[in-house]
Scaffold this motif. Structure first.
Motif, PDB file in Angstrom:
ATOM      1  N   VAL A 154      -1.689 -21.452 -15.838  1.00 27.29           N
ATOM      2  CA  VAL A 154      -1.016 -20.935 -17.354  1.00 27.29           C
ATOM      3  C   VAL A 154      -0.307 -20.017 -17.107  1.00 27.29           C
ATOM      4  CG1 VAL A 154      -1.333 -19.708 -19.334  1.00 27.29           C
ATOM      5  CG2 VAL A 154      -2.989 -21.423 -19.050  1.00 27.29           C
ATOM      6  N   GLU A 155      -0.106 -19.068 -15.968  1.00 25.71           N
ATOM      7  CA  GLU A 155       0.699 -17.875 -15.673  1.00 25.71           C
ATOM      8  C   GLU A 155       2.158 -18.825 -15.063  1.00 25.71           C
ATOM      9  OE1 GLU A 155       0.496 -14.725 -17.263  1.00 25.71           O
ATOM     10  OE2 GLU A 155      -1.150 -16.228 -17.687  1.00 25.71           O
ATOM     11  N   VAL A 156       1.521 -19.563 -14.012  1.00 22.14           N
ATOM     12  CA  VAL A 156       2.927 -20.329 -13.319  1.00 22.14           C
ATOM     13  C   VAL A 156       3.854 -21.374 -14.451  1.00 22.14           C
ATOM     14  CG1 VAL A 156       3.304 -22.231 -11.836  1.00 22.14           C
ATOM     15  CG2 VAL A 156       1.832 -21.235 -11.251  1.00 22.14           C
ATOM     16  N   VAL A 157       2.843 -21.266 -15.713  1.00 21.52           N
ATOM     17  CA  VAL A 157       3.578 -22.466 -16.420  1.00 21.52           C
ATOM     18  C   VAL A 157       4.315 -21.304 -17.220  1.00 21.52           C
ATOM     19  CG1 VAL A 157       3.837 -24.039 -18.248  1.00 21.52           C
ATOM     20  CG2 VAL A 157       1.891 -24.449 -16.664  1.00 21.52           C
ATOM     21  N   ARG A 158       4.065 -20.566 -17.924  1.00 22.23           N
ATOM     22  CA  ARG A 158       4.729 -19.188 -18.160  1.00 22.23           C
ATOM     23  C   ARG A 158       6.171 -19.133 -17.511  1.00 22.23           C
ATOM     24  NH1 ARG A 158       1.609 -16.661 -22.851  1.00 22.23           N
ATOM     25  NH2 ARG A 158      -0.203 -17.578 -22.121  1.00 22.23           N
ATOM     26  N   MET A 159       5.876 -18.473 -16.002  1.00 19.93           N
ATOM     27  CA  MET A 159       6.986 -18.227 -15.459  1.00 19.93           C
ATOM     28  C   MET A 159       7.649 -18.723 -15.463  1.00 19.93           C
ATOM     29  SD  MET A 159       4.474 -16.793 -12.123  1.00 19.93           S
ATOM     30  CE  MET A 159       6.332 -16.472 -11.536  1.00 19.93           C
ATOM     31  N   LEU A 160       7.573 -20.782 -15.588  1.00 23.51           N
ATOM     32  CA  LEU A 160       8.140 -21.364 -15.564  1.00 23.51           C
ATOM     33  C   LEU A 160       9.316 -21.854 -16.931  1.00 23.51           C
ATOM     34  CD1 LEU A 160       9.590 -23.453 -13.513  1.00 23.51           C
ATOM     35  CD2 LEU A 160       7.992 -25.313 -14.356  1.00 23.51           C
ATOM     36  N   CYS A 161       8.737 -20.990 -17.809  1.00 20.49           N
ATOM     37  CA  CYS A 161       9.223 -21.491 -18.706  1.00 20.49           C
ATOM     38  C   CYS A 161      10.062 -20.208 -19.262  1.00 20.49           C
ATOM     39  CB  CYS A 161       7.996 -21.386 -20.390  1.00 20.49           C
ATOM     40  SG  CYS A 161       7.367 -23.034 -20.085  1.00 20.49           S
ATOM     41  N   ALA A 162       9.906 -19.135 -18.069  1.00 19.26           N
ATOM     42  CA  ALA A 162      10.630 -17.864 -18.306  1.00 19.26           C
ATOM     43  C   ALA A 162      12.376 -18.032 -17.355  1.00 19.26           C
ATOM     44  CB  ALA A 162       9.655 -16.303 -18.307  1.00 19.26           C
ATOM     45  N   GLY A 163      12.231 -19.302 -16.880  1.00 18.00           N
ATOM     46  CA  GLY A 163      12.527 -19.665 -15.746  1.00 18.00           C
ATOM     47  C   GLY A 163      12.953 -18.935 -14.099  1.00 18.00           C
ATOM     48  N   VAL A 164      11.399 -18.966 -13.784  1.00 16.46           N
ATOM     49  CA  VAL A 164      11.551 -18.246 -12.646  1.00 16.46           C
ATOM     50  C   VAL A 164      10.624 -18.882 -12.236  1.00 16.46           C
ATOM     51  CG1 VAL A 164      10.425 -16.270 -11.574  1.00 16.46           C
ATOM     52  CG2 VAL A 164      11.514 -16.080 -13.729  1.00 16.46           C
ATOM     53  N   GLN A 188      11.185 -12.767  -3.176  1.00 11.98           N
ATOM     54  CA  GLN A 188      11.108 -14.086  -3.157  1.00 11.98           C
ATOM     55  C   GLN A 188      11.371 -14.787  -4.215  1.00 11.98           C
ATOM     56  OE1 GLN A 188       8.215 -13.805  -1.972  1.00 11.98           O
ATOM     57  NE2 GLN A 188       7.366 -14.459  -3.655  1.00 11.98           N
ATOM     58  N   ALA A 189      11.757 -14.933  -5.519  1.00 11.92           N
ATOM     59  CA  ALA A 189      11.324 -15.244  -6.928  1.00 11.92           C
ATOM     60  C   ALA A 189      12.369 -16.569  -6.705  1.00 11.92           C
ATOM     61  CB  ALA A 189      10.700 -14.916  -7.856  1.00 11.92           C
ATOM     62  N   VAL A 190      12.489 -16.846  -6.974  1.00 11.47           N
ATOM     63  CA  VAL A 190      14.308 -17.935  -7.510  1.00 11.47           C
ATOM     64  C   VAL A 190      14.383 -18.460  -8.899  1.00 11.47           C
ATOM     65  CG1 VAL A 190      13.611 -18.691  -5.345  1.00 11.47           C
ATOM     66  CG2 VAL A 190      13.394 -20.090  -7.191  1.00 11.47           C
ATOM     67  N   ASP A 191      15.502 -19.286  -9.759  1.00  7.11           N
ATOM     68  CA  ASP A 191      15.958 -19.476 -10.237  1.00  7.11           C
ATOM     69  C   ASP A 191      15.214 -20.639 -10.874  1.00  7.11           C
ATOM     70  OD1 ASP A 191      17.648 -18.751 -12.802  1.00  7.11           O
ATOM     71  OD2 ASP A 191      17.992 -20.650 -12.269  1.00  7.11           O
ATOM     72  N   ALA A 192      14.626 -20.921 -11.513  1.00 10.52           N
ATOM     73  CA  ALA A 192      14.148 -22.659 -12.009  1.00 10.52           C
ATOM     74  C   ALA A 192      15.393 -22.987 -11.595  1.00 10.52           C
ATOM     75  CB  ALA A 192      13.196 -22.679 -13.010  1.00 10.52           C
ATOM     76  N   ALA A 193      16.092 -23.265 -12.686  1.00  5.99           N
ATOM     77  CA  ALA A 193      16.683 -24.094 -13.097  1.00  5.99           C
ATOM     78  C   ALA A 193      17.938 -24.240 -11.632  1.00  5.99           C
ATOM     79  CB  ALA A 193      17.869 -23.184 -14.613  1.00  5.99           C
ATOM     80  N   GLY A 194      18.673 -23.186 -11.130  1.00  7.70           N
ATOM     81  CA  GLY A 194      19.817 -22.283 -10.450  1.00  7.70           C
ATOM     82  C   GLY A 194      19.714 -23.026  -8.825  1.00  7.70           C
ATOM     83  N   ASN A 195      18.326 -22.888  -8.301  1.00  7.14           N
ATOM     84  CA  ASN A 195      18.045 -23.756  -7.129  1.00  7.14           C
ATOM     85  C   ASN A 195      17.615 -24.815  -7.257  1.00  7.14           C
ATOM     86  OD1 ASN A 195      16.523 -23.344  -4.958  1.00  7.14           O
ATOM     87  ND2 ASN A 195      16.680 -21.162  -4.433  1.00  7.14           N
ATOM     88  N   ASN A 196      18.665 -25.539  -6.327  1.00  7.27           N
ATOM     89  CA  ASN A 196      18.096 -26.892  -6.089  1.00  7.27           C
ATOM     90  C   ASN A 196      16.665 -27.066  -4.983  1.00  7.27           C
ATOM     91  OD1 ASN A 196      20.582 -27.683  -7.117  1.00  7.27           O
ATOM     92  ND2 ASN A 196      21.410 -27.721  -4.863  1.00  7.27           N
ATOM     93  N   HIS A 197      15.840 -25.733  -4.250  1.00  7.45           N
ATOM     94  CA  HIS A 197      14.660 -26.249  -4.141  1.00  7.45           C
ATOM     95  C   HIS A 197      13.703 -25.709  -5.266  1.00  7.45           C
ATOM     96  CE1 HIS A 197      17.558 -26.404  -0.120  1.00  7.45           C
ATOM     97  NE2 HIS A 197      17.711 -25.355  -0.555  1.00  7.45           N
ATOM     98  N   ALA A 198      14.023 -25.464  -5.796  1.00  8.09           N
ATOM     99  CA  ALA A 198      12.801 -24.788  -6.761  1.00  8.09           C
ATOM    100  C   ALA A 198      11.618 -25.722  -6.715  1.00  8.09           C
ATOM    101  CB  ALA A 198      13.400 -24.234  -8.113  1.00  8.09           C
TER     102      ALA A 198
END
Length: 279
Positions: A154-164, A188-198
């Motif tokens: 749930v936390e991973v999903v919440r993070m992804l919904c926040a773009g991280v 080392q957190a990355v931007d989900a939408a802006g990083n090709n390795h996300a």
């Protein structure tokens, strides 16, 4: 205890009152328990780039922005000023991620201040009020493992919904607080939408959770939440309360050999990093 030199400015500014003890010495930072008025907090003192083992890999820093064009040019050229700017950006990445995720309701330590390479934040405590242990230091029943695994999904999903995307999530950077797991260590957190390795990092984060908790509840080893979560995210269908099944039918098609080789290399890097954390 004697105040470490890096914490002296915070003492002089009144951000902390006393240093109680050193809590841990990691590969990236030293963490101290400090008193701030009536509250007990922790101060994370980042190590210099030459003193830590975690690599500022291009995969992680890709697409990170700097507001100052002079800094950006210096960072690209690798000058002394550029390296200093890159170091500051690396440290502030965790601060930015913590504030962003805390605002989104993700279970992370509450950040309070950041000064001179020191992050002042909440001390995550167990049910007795002591510093919470890392997951890798705790044994679980199968039912506890399933419960904590579900909480962290749930936390991973919440993070992804926040773009991280955390980018290095494992049992070594999750604490077991009195009311459940808390995610830490986000430089080392990355931007989900802006990083090709996300995507790759998200899949690895979720696989790490599966493998760890699967050691206590083997039925979790057959789940496949990572690809399911990312597919929902790509379609714009992922919400914090989206039901997950743990099953995903992979699309058929030609194999990308380059991607396979990259995954093998990344697995080797991850194992090396894991061995370092265990030392």
């Amino acid at each position: 205890m004697k105040t470490p030199p890096r914490l002296q400015p915070l003492l002089e500014e009144g951000l902390i009152d006393t240093v109680v003890r050193q809590l841990m010495s990691g590969k990236e930072a030293l963490v101290y328990v400090v008193r701030c008025g009536d509250e007990t907090r922790c101060a994370k003192v980042y190590k210099e780039a030459t003193q830590r083992s975690f690599r500022q890999a291009v995969d992680y820093t890709e697409n990170r922005k700097t507001k100052n064009s002079r800094q950006a040019r210096a960072m690209a050229k690798g000058t002394k000023f550029g390296r200093q700017a890159q170091e500051a950006a690396w440290q502030s990445a965790e601060v930015d991620a913590l504030y962003r995720l805390a605002a989104a309701g993700v279970r992370v330590p509450t950040p309070f201040n950041f000064m001179d390479g020191v992050l002042l934040m909440e001390l995550v405590a167990d049910e007795n009020g002591d510093a919470a242990p890392r997951l890798n230091d705790v044994m679980f029943t199968a039912e506890e493992a399933r419960t904590h695994h579900q909480t962290l999904l749930v936390e991973v999903v919440r993070m992804l919904c926040a773009g991280v995307v955390h980018g290095d999530l494992s049992e070594f950077n999750i604490l077991l607080a009195g009311d459940g797991p808390v995610i830490i260590d986000l430089p080392q957190a990355v931007d989900a939408a802006g990083n090709n390795h996300a995507k790759r990092m998200l899949l690895r984060d979720v696989a790490n959770l599966r493998d760890f908790f699967g050691g206590f509840a083997p039925d979790l080893l057959s789940t496949d939440y990572g690809p399911e979560i990312w597919a929902l995210y790509e379609r714009g269908a992922l919400q914090t309360d989206t039901p997950l099944t743990g099953h995903f039918k992979k699309p058929t098609g030609p194999v990308d050999l380059g991607e396979v080789i990259r995954e093998i290399d990344n697995a080797r890097d991850e194992e090396s990093a894991r061995q370092l954390r265990m030392q």
